[in-house]
Design a protein around this motif. Structure first.
Motif, PDB file in Angstrom:
ATOM      1  N   ASP A 185      42.504  13.745  55.844  1.00 21.74           N
ATOM      2  CA  ASP A 185      42.162  14.407  54.149  1.00 21.74           C
ATOM      3  C   ASP A 185      40.525  14.908  54.228  1.00 21.74           C
ATOM      4  OD1 ASP A 185      40.266  14.681  52.180  1.00 21.74           O
ATOM      5  OD2 ASP A 185      41.667  15.273  51.375  1.00 21.74           O
ATOM      6  N   ARG A 186      40.148  15.553  54.999  1.00 16.39           N
ATOM      7  CA  ARG A 186      38.211  16.141  55.135  1.00 16.39           C
ATOM      8  C   ARG A 186      37.391  15.003  54.299  1.00 16.39           C
ATOM      9  NH1 ARG A 186      34.313  19.438  52.247  1.00 16.39           N
ATOM     10  NH2 ARG A 186      35.683  20.637  51.306  1.00 16.39           N
ATOM     11  N   ARG A 187      37.722  14.275  53.532  1.00 17.74           N
ATOM     12  CA  ARG A 187      37.159  13.522  52.421  1.00 17.74           C
ATOM     13  C   ARG A 187      37.554  12.062  52.565  1.00 17.74           C
ATOM     14  NH1 ARG A 187      38.948  17.501  49.967  1.00 17.74           N
ATOM     15  NH2 ARG A 187      37.945  18.865  48.182  1.00 17.74           N
ATOM     16  N   GLY A 188      36.454  11.062  52.797  1.00 15.94           N
ATOM     17  CA  GLY A 188      36.482  10.310  53.114  1.00 15.94           C
ATOM     18  C   GLY A 188      35.121   9.312  53.800  1.00 15.94           C
ATOM     19  N   ASP A 189      35.175   7.936  54.780  1.00 11.13           N
ATOM     20  CA  ASP A 189      34.220   7.918  55.017  1.00 11.13           C
ATOM     21  C   ASP A 189      33.916   8.155  56.582  1.00 11.13           C
ATOM     22  OD1 ASP A 189      32.495   5.710  55.950  1.00 11.13           O
ATOM     23  OD2 ASP A 189      33.983   3.987  56.155  1.00 11.13           O
ATOM     24  N   LEU A 190      32.945   8.026  56.640  1.00 10.67           N
ATOM     25  CA  LEU A 190      32.734   9.207  57.936  1.00 10.67           C
ATOM     26  C   LEU A 190      31.905   8.372  59.292  1.00 10.67           C
ATOM     27  CD1 LEU A 190      33.309  12.155  58.773  1.00 10.67           C
ATOM     28  CD2 LEU A 190      31.328  12.608  57.930  1.00 10.67           C
ATOM     29  N   PRO A 191      32.289   7.660  59.664  1.00  7.35           N
ATOM     30  CA  PRO A 191      31.500   6.270  59.897  1.00  7.35           C
ATOM     31  C   PRO A 191      31.401   7.590  61.546  1.00  7.35           C
ATOM     32  CG  PRO A 191      34.243   5.961  60.982  1.00  7.35           C
ATOM     33  CD  PRO A 191      33.900   6.885  59.726  1.00  7.35           C
ATOM     34  N   GLU A 192      30.453   6.959  62.286  1.00  5.18           N
ATOM     35  CA  GLU A 192      29.287   7.643  64.053  1.00  5.18           C
ATOM     36  C   GLU A 192      30.623   7.211  64.695  1.00  5.18           C
ATOM     37  OE1 GLU A 192      26.416   6.995  66.910  1.00  5.18           O
ATOM     38  OE2 GLU A 192      26.154   6.332  65.003  1.00  5.18           O
ATOM     39  N   THR A 193      31.472   6.144  64.610  1.00  4.95           N
ATOM     40  CA  THR A 193      32.338   6.181  65.887  1.00  4.95           C
ATOM     41  C   THR A 193      33.674   5.536  64.992  1.00  4.95           C
ATOM     42  OG1 THR A 193      31.025   5.147  67.529  1.00  4.95           O
ATOM     43  CG2 THR A 193      33.312   4.973  68.030  1.00  4.95           C
ATOM     44  N   GLY A 194      34.878   6.377  64.934  1.00  2.22           N
ATOM     45  CA  GLY A 194      35.653   5.814  64.523  1.00  2.22           C
ATOM     46  C   GLY A 194      36.638   4.280  64.328  1.00  2.22           C
ATOM     47  N   TYR A 195      36.855   4.222  63.183  1.00  5.28           N
ATOM     48  CA  TYR A 195      37.444   2.244  63.991  1.00  5.28           C
ATOM     49  C   TYR A 195      38.373   1.985  63.197  1.00  5.28           C
ATOM     50  CZ  TYR A 195      36.238   2.864  58.199  1.00  5.28           C
ATOM     51  OH  TYR A 195      36.389   3.164  57.174  1.00  5.28           O
ATOM     52  N   SER A 196      39.406   3.994  63.091  1.00  4.03           N
ATOM     53  CA  SER A 196      40.893   3.847  62.381  1.00  4.03           C
ATOM     54  C   SER A 196      41.775   5.195  63.121  1.00  4.03           C
ATOM     55  CB  SER A 196      41.532   4.092  61.163  1.00  4.03           C
ATOM     56  OG  SER A 196      40.675   4.378  60.549  1.00  4.03           O
ATOM     57  N   THR A 197      42.195   5.112  63.392  1.00  8.33           N
ATOM     58  CA  THR A 197      42.512   6.828  64.059  1.00  8.33           C
ATOM     59  C   THR A 197      42.573   8.119  62.374  1.00  8.33           C
ATOM     60  OG1 THR A 197      45.381   5.740  64.620  1.00  8.33           O
ATOM     61  CG2 THR A 197      44.979   7.858  63.965  1.00  8.33           C
ATOM     62  N   ASP A 198      42.363   7.619  61.184  1.00  6.92           N
ATOM     63  CA  ASP A 198      42.132   8.766  60.124  1.00  6.92           C
ATOM     64  C   ASP A 198      40.795   8.805  60.192  1.00  6.92           C
ATOM     65  OD1 ASP A 198      44.702   8.368  58.545  1.00  6.92           O
ATOM     66  OD2 ASP A 198      44.217   7.491  57.186  1.00  6.92           O
ATOM     67  N   THR A 199      40.030   7.072  60.548  1.00  7.46           N
ATOM     68  CA  THR A 199      38.209   8.019  60.592  1.00  7.46           C
ATOM     69  C   THR A 199      37.554   8.194  61.666  1.00  7.46           C
ATOM     70  OG1 THR A 199      38.084   5.829  61.345  1.00  7.46           O
ATOM     71  CG2 THR A 199      37.931   5.646  58.997  1.00  7.46           C
ATOM     72  N   ALA A 200      38.598   7.795  62.977  1.00  4.93           N
ATOM     73  CA  ALA A 200      38.449   8.752  64.434  1.00  4.93           C
ATOM     74  C   ALA A 200      39.217   9.750  64.235  1.00  4.93           C
ATOM     75  CB  ALA A 200      39.262   8.243  65.491  1.00  4.93           C
ATOM     76  N   ILE A 201      39.651   9.958  63.898  1.00  5.27           N
ATOM     77  CA  ILE A 201      39.851  12.331  63.232  1.00  5.27           C
ATOM     78  C   ILE A 201      39.337  12.475  62.625  1.00  5.27           C
ATOM     79  CG2 ILE A 201      41.303  13.762  62.334  1.00  5.27           C
ATOM     80  CD1 ILE A 201      43.985  11.480  62.874  1.00  5.27           C
ATOM     81  N   ARG A 202      38.864  12.545  61.450  1.00  8.13           N
ATOM     82  CA  ARG A 202      37.279  12.743  60.624  1.00  8.13           C
ATOM     83  C   ARG A 202      36.251  13.310  60.844  1.00  8.13           C
ATOM     84  NH1 ARG A 202      38.006   8.902  57.324  1.00  8.13           N
ATOM     85  NH2 ARG A 202      39.619  10.536  55.785  1.00  8.13           N
ATOM     86  N   SER A 203      35.787  11.794  61.820  1.00  8.27           N
ATOM     87  CA  SER A 203      34.559  12.149  62.303  1.00  8.27           C
ATOM     88  C   SER A 203      34.959  12.812  63.657  1.00  8.27           C
ATOM     89  CB  SER A 203      34.575  10.297  62.522  1.00  8.27           C
ATOM     90  OG  SER A 203      33.867   9.687  61.332  1.00  8.27           O
ATOM     91  N   GLY A 204      35.727  13.049  64.157  1.00  7.82           N
ATOM     92  CA  GLY A 204      35.648  14.066  65.723  1.00  7.82           C
ATOM     93  C   GLY A 204      35.965  14.785  65.436  1.00  7.82           C
ATOM     94  N   VAL A 205      36.229  15.558  64.341  1.00  5.49           N
ATOM     95  CA  VAL A 205      36.771  16.903  63.932  1.00  5.49           C
ATOM     96  C   VAL A 205      35.394  17.089  62.839  1.00  5.49           C
ATOM     97  CG1 VAL A 205      37.573  18.655  61.684  1.00  5.49           C
ATOM     98  CG2 VAL A 205      38.992  17.245  63.032  1.00  5.49           C
ATOM     99  N   LEU A 206      34.013  16.374  61.444  1.00  4.29           N
ATOM    100  CA  LEU A 206      33.388  16.695  61.380  1.00  4.29           C
ATOM    101  C   LEU A 206      32.517  16.730  61.996  1.00  4.29           C
ATOM    102  CD1 LEU A 206      34.237  15.507  57.363  1.00  4.29           C
ATOM    103  CD2 LEU A 206      34.580  17.731  58.515  1.00  4.29           C
ATOM    104  N   ARG A 207      31.987  16.108  62.631  1.00  2.00           N
ATOM    105  CA  ARG A 207      30.660  14.814  63.611  1.00  2.00           C
ATOM    106  C   ARG A 207      30.967  16.555  64.888  1.00  2.00           C
ATOM    107  NH1 ARG A 207      27.345  11.593  62.297  1.00  2.00           N
ATOM    108  NH2 ARG A 207      28.305   9.769  61.132  1.00  2.00           N
ATOM    109  N   GLY A 208      32.098  17.031  65.122  1.00  2.00           N
ATOM    110  CA  GLY A 208      32.387  18.088  66.384  1.00  2.00           C
ATOM    111  C   GLY A 208      31.649  18.946  65.838  1.00  2.00           C
ATOM    112  N   ILE A 209      31.845  19.028  64.865  1.00  2.00           N
ATOM    113  CA  ILE A 209      31.471  20.569  63.685  1.00  2.00           C
ATOM    114  C   ILE A 209      30.386  20.658  63.740  1.00  2.00           C
ATOM    115  CG2 ILE A 209      31.622  22.122  61.573  1.00  2.00           C
ATOM    116  CD1 ILE A 209      34.747  21.233  61.593  1.00  2.00           C
ATOM    117  N   GLU A 210      29.457  19.257  63.199  1.00  2.00           N
ATOM    118  CA  GLU A 210      28.177  19.534  63.357  1.00  2.00           C
ATOM    119  C   GLU A 210      27.396  19.428  64.507  1.00  2.00           C
ATOM    120  OE1 GLU A 210      27.134  15.991  61.228  1.00  2.00           O
ATOM    121  OE2 GLU A 210      28.219  16.701  59.386  1.00  2.00           O
ATOM    122  N   TYR A 211      27.993  19.179  65.980  1.00  2.00           N
ATOM    123  CA  TYR A 211      27.613  19.051  66.794  1.00  2.00           C
ATOM    124  C   TYR A 211      27.039  20.048  67.674  1.00  2.00           C
ATOM    125  CZ  TYR A 211      27.245  14.370  66.325  1.00  2.00           C
ATOM    126  OH  TYR A 211      27.467  12.644  66.408  1.00  2.00           O
TER     127      TYR A 211
END
Length: 251
Positions: free
Chosen positions: A160-186
């Motif tokens: 789910d796109r809602r949730g913790d969004l760290p600069e560097t993912g500390y789990s598979t879920d946060t790695a995917i979420r940050s990779g997708v959403l931060r990738g869009i921002e970049y």
């Protein structure tokens, strides 16, 4: 009073306009005819315009035709516009894309504009200072990216796109979420910087249902506007009504 009906991939947006001012918005399911009728009963609409990026059901088309005022069907590449469409395949251009471009340019006539819409897809649409729509780009939106990672791999979960969004993912879920959403921002930041280098007087409009945390210094020329597509549709309606009025006066 004018009504704009924007039928999208996930919902239908109804907006009431008094002149150029958006008074009220209603978001509903694509085929919710009762909500359409209820919304239209709230205001003394004189005319309207309907745009759709999907095939309109027979029931919805019949309900729109039964409204007590005329509703113009906007067809990309066919309906006259207040800007010049330079797209080489105008009939395939999404009506929401060209409407957003019209809405943005008419706010800043004589200046270049870039519209970035983050929805099912991310679209980038550009109009130069002469009011010429030159085209744009299409990129997968957040939902598509999340689904692709899940469906095109054997082990990655659907996140789910809602949730913790760290600069560097500390789990598979946060790695995917940050990779997708931060990738869009970049990605978006890169487009904005590139366009601003080429067009210093550029105005940029952000729309769509995803909140972005952009890290760029030129924020004074960036506007968030959820009504940019309806505003464009309203401008297109007013433009066509003016053309009809002028033709009648010249007879």
């Amino acid at each position: 009073m004018k009504l704009t009906i924007d039928i999208g991939n996930t919902c239908t947006k109804l907006v009431a306009f008094n002149g150029l001012e958006a008074l009220c918005e209603c978001r509903t399911d694509t085929d919710d005819i009762l909500r359409l009728k209820d919304f239209c009963s709230l205001y003394p609409f004189e005319s309207g315009i309907m745009s759709s990026v999907i095939p309109v059901s027979h029931e919805m088309d019949k309900a729109i035709s039964a409204l007590p005022f005329n509703v113009m069907r906007f067809r990309s590449g066919v309906t006259p516009l207040p800007i010049v469409n330079m797209y080489s395949t105008p009939l395939t251009l999404g009506s929401d894309r060209i409407a957003a471009a019209v809405g943005a340019y008419m706010k800043h006539e004589g200046s270049p504009v870039l519209v970035i819409d983050v929805g099912t897809c991310i679209t980038y649409d550009f109009v130069n200072e002469r009011g010429e729509y030159l085209g744009g780009n299409i990129s997968p939106g957040p939902k598509i990216r999340f689904r692709a990672l899940h469906e095109m791999t054997a082990a990655l979960p659907l996140v789910d796109r809602r949730g913790d969004l760290p600069e560097t993912g500390y789990s598979t879920d946060t790695a995917i979420r940050s990779g997708v959403l931060r990738g869009i921002e970049y990605e978006i930041e890169g487009y904005i910087r590139d366009f601003l280098l080429k067009y210093p007087g550029l105005f940029i409009y952000l729309t769509g249902g995803v909140q972005l945390d952009l890290h760029i210094s030129e924020k004074k020329c960036i506007f968030a506007d959820k009504f940019i597509v309806p505003e464009g549709l309203n401008r297109i309606l007013l433009h066509n009504e003016a053309l009809i009025s002028n033709e009648k006066n010249n007879i």
